[in-house]
Design a protein around this motif. Structure first.
Motif, PDB file in Angstrom:
ATOM      1  N   MET A 177     -35.916  36.614  94.402  1.00 50.87           N
ATOM      2  CA  MET A 177     -36.073  37.901  95.061  1.00 50.87           C
ATOM      3  C   MET A 177     -35.619  37.803  96.517  1.00 50.87           C
ATOM      4  N   VAL A 178     -35.131  38.926  97.010  1.00 50.49           N
ATOM      5  CA  VAL A 178     -34.661  39.023  98.385  1.00 50.49           C
ATOM      6  C   VAL A 178     -35.539  40.051  99.100  1.00 50.49           C
ATOM      7  N   ARG A 179     -36.096  39.666 100.238  1.00 48.01           N
ATOM      8  CA  ARG A 179     -36.927  40.590 101.011  1.00 48.01           C
ATOM      9  C   ARG A 179     -36.097  41.249 102.099  1.00 48.01           C
ATOM     10  N   PHE A 180     -36.330  42.555 102.292  1.00 47.61           N
ATOM     11  CA  PHE A 180     -35.637  43.297 103.339  1.00 47.61           C
ATOM     12  C   PHE A 180     -36.527  44.433 103.799  1.00 47.61           C
ATOM     13  N   LYS A 181     -36.121  45.110 104.871  1.00 45.84           N
ATOM     14  CA  LYS A 181     -36.895  46.232 105.403  1.00 45.84           C
ATOM     15  C   LYS A 181     -36.093  47.517 105.255  1.00 45.84           C
ATOM     16  N   PHE A 182     -36.811  48.588 104.934  1.00 40.15           N
ATOM     17  CA  PHE A 182     -36.229  49.926 104.945  1.00 40.15           C
ATOM     18  C   PHE A 182     -37.170  50.818 105.745  1.00 40.15           C
ATOM     19  N   GLU A 183     -36.686  51.328 106.861  1.00 41.61           N
ATOM     20  CA  GLU A 183     -37.493  52.180 107.734  1.00 41.61           C
ATOM     21  C   GLU A 183     -38.830  51.512 108.066  1.00 41.61           C
ATOM     22  N   GLY A 184     -38.799  50.219 108.275  1.00 40.74           N
ATOM     23  CA  GLY A 184     -39.989  49.473 108.656  1.00 40.74           C
ATOM     24  C   GLY A 184     -40.843  48.995 107.496  1.00 40.74           C
ATOM     25  N   ARG A 185     -40.555  49.467 106.282  1.00 43.84           N
ATOM     26  CA  ARG A 185     -41.312  49.046 105.094  1.00 43.84           C
ATOM     27  C   ARG A 185     -40.704  47.775 104.512  1.00 43.84           C
ATOM     28  N   GLU A 186     -41.576  46.828 104.152  1.00 46.11           N
ATOM     29  CA  GLU A 186     -41.120  45.594 103.498  1.00 46.11           C
ATOM     30  C   GLU A 186     -40.857  45.894 102.028  1.00 46.11           C
ATOM     31  N   LEU A 187     -39.655  45.578 101.563  1.00 42.62           N
ATOM     32  CA  LEU A 187     -39.282  45.787 100.165  1.00 42.62           C
ATOM     33  C   LEU A 187     -38.664  44.515  99.616  1.00 42.62           C
ATOM     34  N   GLU A 188     -38.529  44.481  98.289  1.00 37.68           N
ATOM     35  CA  GLU A 188     -37.867  43.343  97.636  1.00 37.68           C
ATOM     36  C   GLU A 188     -36.751  43.859  96.742  1.00 37.68           C
ATOM     37  N   GLY A 189     -35.704  43.057  96.629  1.00 39.77           N
ATOM     38  CA  GLY A 189     -34.594  43.387  95.741  1.00 39.77           C
ATOM     39  C   GLY A 189     -34.137  42.127  95.024  1.00 39.77           C
ATOM     40  N   ARG A 190     -33.252  42.333  94.071  1.00 41.68           N
ATOM     41  CA  ARG A 190     -32.738  41.192  93.318  1.00 41.68           C
ATOM     42  C   ARG A 190     -31.486  40.642  93.979  1.00 41.68           C
ATOM     43  N   GLU A 191     -31.358  39.341  93.997  1.00 44.56           N
ATOM     44  CA  GLU A 191     -30.169  38.702  94.546  1.00 44.56           C
ATOM     45  C   GLU A 191     -28.951  39.165  93.754  1.00 44.56           C
ATOM     46  N   GLY A 192     -27.888  39.525  94.445  1.00 44.67           N
ATOM     47  CA  GLY A 192     -26.669  39.995  93.801  1.00 44.67           C
ATOM     48  C   GLY A 192     -26.559  41.511  93.748  1.00 44.67           C
ATOM     49  N   ASP A 193     -27.667  42.212  93.976  1.00 47.76           N
ATOM     50  CA  ASP A 193     -27.623  43.676  94.013  1.00 47.76           C
ATOM     51  C   ASP A 193     -27.017  44.144  95.329  1.00 47.76           C
ATOM     52  N   THR A 194     -26.503  45.366  95.326  1.00 42.49           N
ATOM     53  CA  THR A 194     -26.100  45.992  96.588  1.00 42.49           C
ATOM     54  C   THR A 194     -27.355  46.536  97.266  1.00 42.49           C
ATOM     55  N   ILE A 195     -27.234  46.893  98.525  1.00 39.78           N
ATOM     56  CA  ILE A 195     -28.374  47.478  99.245  1.00 39.78           C
ATOM     57  C   ILE A 195     -28.804  48.771  98.559  1.00 39.78           C
ATOM     58  N   ALA A 196     -27.847  49.625  98.194  1.00 43.22           N
ATOM     59  CA  ALA A 196     -28.184  50.892  97.547  1.00 43.22           C
ATOM     60  C   ALA A 196     -28.895  50.666  96.217  1.00 43.22           C
ATOM     61  N   ALA A 197     -28.466  49.704  95.441  1.00 42.64           N
ATOM     62  CA  ALA A 197     -29.121  49.415  94.160  1.00 42.64           C
ATOM     63  C   ALA A 197     -30.551  48.944  94.391  1.00 42.64           C
ATOM     64  N   ALA A 198     -30.755  48.123  95.408  1.00 43.91           N
ATOM     65  CA  ALA A 198     -32.106  47.649  95.713  1.00 43.91           C
ATOM     66  C   ALA A 198     -33.004  48.798  96.168  1.00 43.91           C
ATOM     67  N   LEU A 199     -32.463  49.709  96.982  1.00 44.86           N
ATOM     68  CA  LEU A 199     -33.248  50.871  97.410  1.00 44.86           C
ATOM     69  C   LEU A 199     -33.598  51.738  96.206  1.00 44.86           C
ATOM     70  N   HIS A 200     -32.630  51.969  95.352  1.00 42.65           N
ATOM     71  CA  HIS A 200     -32.856  52.778  94.150  1.00 42.65           C
ATOM     72  C   HIS A 200     -33.933  52.149  93.275  1.00 42.65           C
TER      73      HIS A 200
END
Length: 88
Positions: free
Chosen positions: A1-24
């Motif tokens: 898993m990859v951790r990132f922030k969106f508007e200050g919120r901590e979120l997680e996404g899958r490695e290899g996804d685009t930013i938009a796919a992770a947000l979705h």
């Protein structure tokens, strides 16, 4: 898993996804708003050809998040359709 922030919120996404796919995948469907009427915009072309997914990433405006791979620690923020400060 990859951790990132969106508007200050901590979120997680899958490695290899685009930013938009992770947000979705995190339930975030609105990536920007239209300039004139402030209508919500989401995934549209998903190949980096339109402006529906322009966002600020790590302080850099106008990043097409539908084609940029997600990286650990990214800071993603909404921006107006043309970049700059949000004015609504």
């Amino acid at each position: 898993m990859v951790r990132f922030k969106f508007e200050g919120r901590e979120l997680e996404g899958r490695e290899g996804d685009t930013i938009a796919a992770a947000l979705h995948a995190n339930g975030i469907k609105v990536l920007s708003h239209s300039r004139r009427h402030h209508r919500p915009r989401g995934f549209f072309c998903a190949i980096g050809q339109c402006s529906s997914c322009l966002m600020e990433v790590n302080g850099e405006p106008n990043v097409r998040v539908c084609i940029v791979p997600l990286e650990e620690g990214m800071d993603v923020k909404l921006q107006p359709a043309t970049g700059g400060e949000l004015k609504w």
